[in-house]
Write a protein that holds these residues in place. Structure first.
Motif, PDB file in Angstrom:
ATOM      1  N   ARG A 125      -1.533  19.885  -2.492  1.00  0.00           N
ATOM      2  CA  ARG A 125      -2.503  20.957  -2.301  1.00  0.00           C
ATOM      3  C   ARG A 125      -2.985  21.068  -0.858  1.00  0.00           C
ATOM      4  NH1 ARG A 125      -6.496  21.333  -7.471  1.00  0.00           N
ATOM      5  NH2 ARG A 125      -4.869  21.399  -9.066  1.00  0.00           N
ATOM      6  N   GLY A 126      -2.371  20.360   0.041  1.00  0.00           N
ATOM      7  CA  GLY A 126      -2.839  20.497   1.412  1.00  0.00           C
ATOM      8  C   GLY A 126      -2.303  19.460   2.367  1.00  0.00           C
ATOM      9  N   GLY A 127      -1.571  18.471   1.850  1.00  0.00           N
ATOM     10  CA  GLY A 127      -0.986  17.485   2.731  1.00  0.00           C
ATOM     11  C   GLY A 127       0.238  18.054   3.424  1.00  0.00           C
ATOM     12  N   ASP A 128       0.762  17.319   4.358  1.00  0.00           N
ATOM     13  CA  ASP A 128       1.957  17.793   5.069  1.00  0.00           C
ATOM     14  C   ASP A 128       3.193  17.009   4.643  1.00  0.00           C
ATOM     15  OD1 ASP A 128       1.351  15.372   6.225  1.00  0.00           O
ATOM     16  OD2 ASP A 128       1.395  16.064   8.288  1.00  0.00           O
ATOM     17  N   GLY A 129       3.087  16.259   3.489  1.00  0.00           N
ATOM     18  CA  GLY A 129       4.143  15.372   3.036  1.00  0.00           C
ATOM     19  C   GLY A 129       5.351  16.028   2.604  1.00  0.00           C
ATOM     20  N   GLN A 181       0.826  -1.207   0.000  1.00  0.00           N
ATOM     21  CA  GLN A 181       0.000   0.000   0.000  1.00  0.00           C
ATOM     22  C   GLN A 181       0.862   1.260   0.000  1.00  0.00           C
ATOM     23  OE1 GLN A 181      -3.690   0.221   2.296  1.00  0.00           O
ATOM     24  NE2 GLN A 181      -3.215  -1.850   3.023  1.00  0.00           N
ATOM     25  N   GLU A 182       1.942   1.249   0.770  1.00  0.00           N
ATOM     26  CA  GLU A 182       2.817   2.427   0.804  1.00  0.00           C
ATOM     27  C   GLU A 182       3.510   2.637  -0.537  1.00  0.00           C
ATOM     28  OE1 GLU A 182       6.151   4.742   3.417  1.00  0.00           O
ATOM     29  OE2 GLU A 182       5.222   2.940   4.237  1.00  0.00           O
ATOM     30  N   ILE A 231      -1.888   7.745   3.222  1.00  0.00           N
ATOM     31  CA  ILE A 231      -0.591   8.256   2.766  1.00  0.00           C
ATOM     32  C   ILE A 231      -0.772   9.319   1.689  1.00  0.00           C
ATOM     33  CG2 ILE A 231       1.541   7.671   1.530  1.00  0.00           C
ATOM     34  CD1 ILE A 231       1.424   4.952   2.994  1.00  0.00           C
ATOM     35  N   VAL A 232      -1.616   9.057   0.688  1.00  0.00           N
ATOM     36  CA  VAL A 232      -1.762  10.032  -0.396  1.00  0.00           C
ATOM     37  C   VAL A 232      -2.395  11.331   0.089  1.00  0.00           C
ATOM     38  CG1 VAL A 232      -1.737   8.332  -2.252  1.00  0.00           C
ATOM     39  CG2 VAL A 232      -3.940   9.072  -1.318  1.00  0.00           C
ATOM     40  N   GLU A 233      -3.229  11.247   1.117  1.00  0.00           N
ATOM     41  CA  GLU A 233      -3.767  12.488   1.694  1.00  0.00           C
ATOM     42  C   GLU A 233      -2.642  13.321   2.298  1.00  0.00           C
ATOM     43  OE1 GLU A 233      -7.363  12.783   4.034  1.00  0.00           O
ATOM     44  OE2 GLU A 233      -8.000  10.833   3.246  1.00  0.00           O
ATOM     45  N   ARG A 234      -1.734  12.666   3.020  1.00  0.00           N
ATOM     46  CA  ARG A 234      -0.604  13.378   3.626  1.00  0.00           C
ATOM     47  C   ARG A 234       0.344  13.945   2.566  1.00  0.00           C
ATOM     48  NH1 ARG A 234      -0.275   8.826   6.966  1.00  0.00           N
ATOM     49  NH2 ARG A 234       1.688   8.255   6.010  1.00  0.00           N
ATOM     50  N   PRO A 282      -8.307  14.469  -2.372  1.00  0.00           N
ATOM     51  CA  PRO A 282      -6.891  14.059  -2.323  1.00  0.00           C
ATOM     52  C   PRO A 282      -6.660  12.557  -2.482  1.00  0.00           C
ATOM     53  CG  PRO A 282      -7.653  14.674  -0.141  1.00  0.00           C
ATOM     54  CD  PRO A 282      -8.756  15.028  -1.108  1.00  0.00           C
ATOM     55  N   ARG A 283      -7.709  11.753  -2.368  1.00  0.00           N
ATOM     56  CA  ARG A 283      -7.584  10.309  -2.562  1.00  0.00           C
ATOM     57  C   ARG A 283      -7.881   9.885  -3.998  1.00  0.00           C
ATOM     58  NH1 ARG A 283      -8.417   6.600   2.213  1.00  0.00           N
ATOM     59  NH2 ARG A 283      -7.872   7.862   4.025  1.00  0.00           N
TER      60      ARG A 283
END
Length: 125
Positions: A121-125, A17-18, A114-117, A76-77
């Motif tokens: 456009r708004g994640g903290d990744g 998944q990662e 993970i993809v949300e992070r 974001p997903r």
């Protein structure tokens, strides 16, 4: 030893998944750059975007309008895939909508987190 078949509702292991999430996020980031360049140079009609599937070797281009791209990016997903490319997600994504020349897929489970992070456009990744 016989391999057990995975149920449709069962998520792949966390490592898979990662990997899927990070690969898709990389393609999404490239498409964000395409979108910015198109806006900068006022190319606002039909723009070729990279398929955001989990296959690291995929180089398929999908031509979208800015409105179509923005609709996908509204969640974001959600990711842009060429038809049939959701298979590369190994169960870490599901088809949300099929539009003929492209498919919108949603990352699920740990991959979705993970993809949300990692969302530029708004994640903290």
């Amino acid at each position: 030893m016989a391999q057990r078949e995975r149920d449709d509702d069962e998520q792949p292991d966390l490592v898979t998944q990662e990997r899927v999430a990070r690969n898709d996020a990389l393609f999404r980031e490239a498409n964000e750059g395409i979108q910015v360049a198109a806006s900068t140079y006022d190319v606002l009609e039909r723009i070729p975007f990279i398929c955001e599937c989990a296959d690291g070797n995929c180089r398929e281009l999908i031509v979208l309008s800015m409105d179509e791209y923005e609709e996908i990016r509204g969640n974001p997903r959600h990711f842009l895939n060429a038809p049939g490319h959701v298979r590369a997600a190994h169960g870490a994504a599901e088809v949300v909508d099929e539009r003929g020349r492209y498919t919108i897929v949603e990352k699920t489970g740990y991959a979705g987190d993970i993809v949300e992070r990692l969302d530029p456009r708004g994640g903290d990744g």
